[in-house]
Write a protein that holds these residues in place. Structure first.
Motif: not given
Lengths: 168, 168
Positions: A73-75, A77-78, A106, A109, B68, B70, B73, B109-113
């Protein structure tokens, strides 16, 4: 590592998108070149696509033998925010690194984990730009291990609000 | 840290979900108690909800001053798989830790920031179980900083295929 690749970010030819970020925006754990604890990923154009390569460290594991989903997820994302910045420069007809800098954060994601991702081989994230509209860029990405797609993701990136920048 | 909280996972009363994972399934970078490089998050029941608290380390930054994405997440991911295991035990009327173990992996996995997450305060992830059906558990989660919701996420967790377990 099965092919002798050193763990960490893989550098390709020329400067990466992240090498153009101003120093005060280069602290990100995932992609900041000045974060010595971080992943320091590097993203590049490859035609109309973008590419990031990274070799996980042995402790980036989930179930033994497989890569941790949070790293994936981090890869993505960035990779997504870097691609968004590069796409914004390209859409504006501007050289990367020219002032004022484009820097994206972001908004959302999403990652679908298609199959377990093996640990011990280089991972490649390839991104395509789905849309560039106003301050929003949507990037889709596929993460592969040894050429096999293991995860697909989408990043909705928005231009960083100027108030977030400590130096502003 | 503004309130003196030590960085890392926050332990609450009693064993956490992750403390019940068998040793060979406790290597995860996000939640494995045996991964000395990892986050070692701890998740607990709080009535019908689940809770994980974590204080990011100074280098878990995105833009300086903010957490961060990530990491966010990752917290939501492992909170989700831990919650899924606990929910499966509860749905089956079994004690946590009884054999055979439930262990879930992430299908999506879904994330809304929602807003930038400030660095330097404890984060809390609260999860609710949306569904438990067969081998699939859906968990929704809200991540808050000092009581302010900063991210919302959803984890679709599936029972780990037995072939992923190296000892099987």
């Amino acid at each position: 590592m099965s092919d002798g690749a050193a763990p960490g970010a893989v550098m390709l030819d020329g400067p990466a998108f992240q090498d153009y970020y101003p120093d005060d925006l280069s602290q990100c754990y995932g992609c900041g070149r000045l974060n010595e604890h971080g992943l320091q990923i590097k993203t590049y154009w490859d035609g109309e696509e973008t590419v990031t390569r990274y070799v996980p460290r042995p402790w980036h594991t989930a179930i033994p033998g497989y890569v941790y989903g949070g790293l994936i997820a981090s890869l993505i994302d960035c990779h997504g925010t870097g691609t968004a910045a590069a796409a914004a420069y390209r859409a504006a007809g501007r050289e990367m690194g020219s002032e004022p800098p484009y820097r994206f954060v972001t908004a959302s994601l999403h990652v679908d984990f298609l199959r377990p991702t093996p640990l011990g081989v280089p991972l490649e994230v390839r991104g395509t730009i789905k849309s560039v509209a106003g301050r929003k860029v949507v990037v889709s990405a596929t993460l592969s291990a040894d050429g096999v797609a293991c995860a697909r993701g989408e990043v909705v990136a928005v231009e960083m609000p100027e108030r977030m920048r400590a130096s502003s």
